[in-house]
Enzyme design. Structure first.
Site, PDB file in Angstrom:
ATOM      1  N   ARG A 105       1.150  -1.309  -0.132  1.00  0.00           N
ATOM      2  CA  ARG A 105       0.080  -0.288   0.469  1.00  0.00           C
ATOM      3  C   ARG A 105       0.566   1.214   0.083  1.00  0.00           C
ATOM      4  NH1 ARG A 105      -5.026  -2.240   2.381  1.00  0.00           N
ATOM      5  NH2 ARG A 105      -6.805  -0.897   2.711  1.00  0.00           N
ATOM      6  N   ARG A 144     -21.215  -2.722   2.214  1.00  0.00           N
ATOM      7  CA  ARG A 144     -20.626  -4.139   2.858  1.00  0.00           C
ATOM      8  C   ARG A 144     -20.940  -4.506   3.497  1.00  0.00           C
ATOM      9  NH1 ARG A 144     -14.338  -4.274   1.121  1.00  0.00           N
ATOM     10  NH2 ARG A 144     -14.534  -2.303   2.718  1.00  0.00           N
ATOM     11  N   ARG A 177     -17.865  -3.458   8.741  1.00  0.00           N
ATOM     12  CA  ARG A 177     -16.816  -2.743   9.897  1.00  0.00           C
ATOM     13  C   ARG A 177     -16.912  -2.076  10.393  1.00  0.00           C
ATOM     14  NH1 ARG A 177     -12.433  -4.413   5.083  1.00  0.00           N
ATOM     15  NH2 ARG A 177     -11.912  -2.410   5.598  1.00  0.00           N
ATOM     16  N   ARG A 188     -10.289   7.099   4.628  1.00  0.00           N
ATOM     17  CA  ARG A 188      -9.429   5.770   3.030  1.00  0.00           C
ATOM     18  C   ARG A 188      -9.092   6.319   2.020  1.00  0.00           C
ATOM     19  NH1 ARG A 188     -13.770   1.310   4.781  1.00  0.00           N
ATOM     20  NH2 ARG A 188     -12.181   0.064   3.705  1.00  0.00           N
TER      21      ARG A 188
HETATM   22  P1  ADP Z   1     -12.233  -4.171  -1.489  1.00  0.00           P
HETATM   23  O1  ADP Z   1     -12.014  -5.265  -0.850  1.00  0.00           O
HETATM   24  O2  ADP Z   1     -11.600  -3.476  -2.502  1.00  0.00           O
HETATM   25  O3  ADP Z   1     -12.311  -3.163  -0.469  1.00  0.00           O
HETATM   26  P2  ADP Z   1     -14.675  -5.953  -1.533  1.00  0.00           P
HETATM   27  O4  ADP Z   1     -14.577  -7.458  -2.033  1.00  0.00           O
HETATM   28  O5  ADP Z   1     -14.874  -6.021   0.006  1.00  0.00           O
HETATM   29  O6  ADP Z   1     -13.837  -4.920  -1.991  1.00  0.00           O
HETATM   30  O7  ADP Z   1     -15.907  -5.085  -2.520  1.00  0.00           O
HETATM   31  C1  ADP Z   1     -16.774  -4.223  -1.610  1.00  0.00           C
HETATM   32  C2  ADP Z   1     -18.331  -4.306  -1.954  1.00  0.00           C
HETATM   33  O8  ADP Z   1     -18.231  -4.100  -2.651  1.00  0.00           O
HETATM   34  C3  ADP Z   1     -18.799  -5.789  -1.091  1.00  0.00           C
HETATM   35  O9  ADP Z   1     -19.657  -4.942  -0.031  1.00  0.00           O
HETATM   36  C4  ADP Z   1     -18.950  -6.103  -2.257  1.00  0.00           C
HETATM   37  O10 ADP Z   1     -20.026  -7.194  -2.194  1.00  0.00           O
HETATM   38  C5  ADP Z   1     -19.487  -5.287  -3.719  1.00  0.00           C
HETATM   39  N1  ADP Z   1     -18.444  -5.634  -4.797  1.00  0.00           N
HETATM   40  C6  ADP Z   1     -17.280  -6.726  -5.276  1.00  0.00           C
HETATM   41  N2  ADP Z   1     -17.497  -6.229  -6.373  1.00  0.00           N
HETATM   42  C7  ADP Z   1     -18.374  -5.903  -6.543  1.00  0.00           C
HETATM   43  C8  ADP Z   1     -18.712  -5.535  -8.669  1.00  0.00           C
HETATM   44  N3  ADP Z   1     -18.372  -6.290  -8.851  1.00  0.00           N
HETATM   45  N4  ADP Z   1     -20.224  -5.095  -8.722  1.00  0.00           N
HETATM   46  C9  ADP Z   1     -20.650  -4.973  -7.255  1.00  0.00           C
HETATM   47  N5  ADP Z   1     -20.945  -5.179  -6.131  1.00  0.00           N
HETATM   48  C10 ADP Z   1     -19.868  -5.485  -5.685  1.00  0.00           C
HETATM   49  P1  AMP Z   2      -8.573  -3.348   3.899  1.00  0.00           P
HETATM   50  O1  AMP Z   2      -9.414  -4.258   4.657  1.00  0.00           O
HETATM   51  O2  AMP Z   2      -7.276  -3.718   2.827  1.00  0.00           O
HETATM   52  O3  AMP Z   2      -9.566  -1.993   3.598  1.00  0.00           O
HETATM   53  O4  AMP Z   2      -7.522  -1.904   5.375  1.00  0.00           O
HETATM   54  C1  AMP Z   2      -8.437  -1.849   6.231  1.00  0.00           C
HETATM   55  C2  AMP Z   2      -7.257  -1.296   7.189  1.00  0.00           C
HETATM   56  O5  AMP Z   2      -6.069  -1.160   7.373  1.00  0.00           O
HETATM   57  C3  AMP Z   2      -6.894  -0.112   6.119  1.00  0.00           C
HETATM   58  O6  AMP Z   2      -7.261   0.742   6.482  1.00  0.00           O
HETATM   59  C4  AMP Z   2      -5.488  -0.442   7.282  1.00  0.00           C
HETATM   60  O7  AMP Z   2      -5.833   0.893   8.817  1.00  0.00           O
HETATM   61  C5  AMP Z   2      -4.677  -1.370   7.185  1.00  0.00           C
HETATM   62  N1  AMP Z   2      -4.010  -1.886   6.033  1.00  0.00           N
HETATM   63  C6  AMP Z   2      -4.366  -2.883   5.654  1.00  0.00           C
HETATM   64  N2  AMP Z   2      -3.427  -3.361   5.032  1.00  0.00           N
HETATM   65  C7  AMP Z   2      -2.328  -2.644   5.046  1.00  0.00           C
HETATM   66  C8  AMP Z   2      -1.617  -1.978   3.974  1.00  0.00           C
HETATM   67  N3  AMP Z   2      -0.335  -2.746   3.846  1.00  0.00           N
HETATM   68  N4  AMP Z   2      -0.612  -1.426   4.666  1.00  0.00           N
HETATM   69  C9  AMP Z   2      -0.534  -0.690   6.274  1.00  0.00           C
HETATM   70  N5  AMP Z   2      -2.232  -0.521   6.269  1.00  0.00           N
HETATM   71  C10 AMP Z   2      -3.370  -1.882   6.256  1.00  0.00           C
END
Ligand code: ADP
Ligand code: AMP
Length: 233
Positions: A105, A144, A177, A188
């Site tokens: 990141r 989500r 979350r 974020r």
């Molecule tokens: P990230 O890991 O990038 O933060 P997630 O995979 O957790 O994203 O997805 C974020 C939200 O969007 C979740 O609620 C998921 O169900 C939804 N989502 C993921 N991919 C798609 C898509 N292609 N179209 C619509 N909704 C999606």
């Molecule tokens: P994510 O589940 O990827 O959305 O991450 C949730 C939170 O975890 C982020 O907003 C950061 O606070 C922390 N985090 C996750 N991955 C990293 C990373 N590679 N470097 C720094 N912080 C991280």
């Protein structure tokens, strides 16, 4: 153009033997796709966010340091994340490749990862860049919900469960979350723009970046990713 030869739910017999990186803003769909691609290839899904949340839930010293930072929507210091990842990729289950989700990141994390991969005999990583209109992100993040038992990801607007509040797979309770609340989304996204977006240029310069259109359906995004993997292997 060839799309997928993999039927839904079936594991492919192809080997990954690659370090894959899923790069994109929060809510772009990285976790949804990383779980599926890791399952298809039978390799670990390494989400630093999930790993940190596990530390927070268990109250480890890392978890206690990370919790307030994550609650503010900021990034946890590189040194803590890198130590966690260095230990994880040493484990035998990583020998056939892995899918990084939410890591690296920062440019410092990417540089250190490059060194670690070389030391472990991996080729340079293949980076899947989730390109998405920022206007879609708020709905994806605030909608989500995750199953407390199996971690499956849903969205109350886009892909809701059959029974409200309960996982379709195991009936587990769904939770939101704490950092997915609307007031934390801004910080974020700012952290992404400031600290993570420079990785797009970093990996493009190295010739490792592959764009996918992440605004499409879950299935369409998956097909784009599988095509990139096949071409890169
Ligand atoms: P990230 O890991 O990038 O933060 P997630 O995979 O957790 O994203 O997805 C974020 C939200 O969007 C979740 O609620 C998921 O169900 C939804 N989502 C993921 N991919 C798609 C898509 N292609 N179209 C619509 N909704 C999606
Ligand atoms: P994510 O589940 O990827 O959305 O991450 C949730 C939170 O975890 C982020 O907003 C950061 O606070 C922390 N985090 C996750 N991955 C990293 C990373 N590679 N470097 C720094 N912080 C991280």
């Amino acid at each position: 153009m060839e799309t997928s030869r993999v039927a839904p739910g079936v594991r492919t017999h192809e080997k990954l033997d690659l370090a894959l990186i899923f790069l994109g803003p929060p809510g772009a769909g990285k976790g949804t796709q990383a779980k599926e691609v890791a399952r298809l290839y039978g390799v670990p899904h390494l989400s630093t966010g999930d790993m940190l949340r596990e530390h927070v839930a268990q109250g480890t010293s890392l978890g206690q340091r990370a919790q307030p930072i994550m609650a503010r929507g900021e990034l946890v210091p590189d040194s803590l994340v890198l130590k966690m990842i260095a230990e994880r990729i040493e484990r035998p289950d990583c020998a056939g490749g892995f899918v990084f989700d939410g890591f690296p990141r920062t440019v410092a994390q990417a540089q250190y990862l490059g060194v670690m991969l070389r030391q472990h005999g991996y080729r340079p990583p293949v980076v899947i860049h989730f390109v998405i209109d920022p206007q879609l992100l708020l709905r994806r993040i605030t909608g989500r919900r995750m199953c407390k038992q199996c971690g499956r990801i849903y969205n109350i607007f886009e892909c809701p469960t059959k029974l409200e509040g309960r996982c379709d797979l195991d009936g587990g309770e769904l939770e939101q979350r704490p950092d997915d609340r609307e007031e934390i989304v801004g910080p974020r996204l700012q952290a992404y723009e400031r600290q993570t977006a420079p990785l797009v240029a970093y990996y493009r310069r190295l010739g490792r970046l592959h764009d996918v259109d992440a605004s499409k359906s879950v299935e369409e995004v998956k097909l784009q990713i599988l095509n990139v993997i096949r071409e890169a292997r």
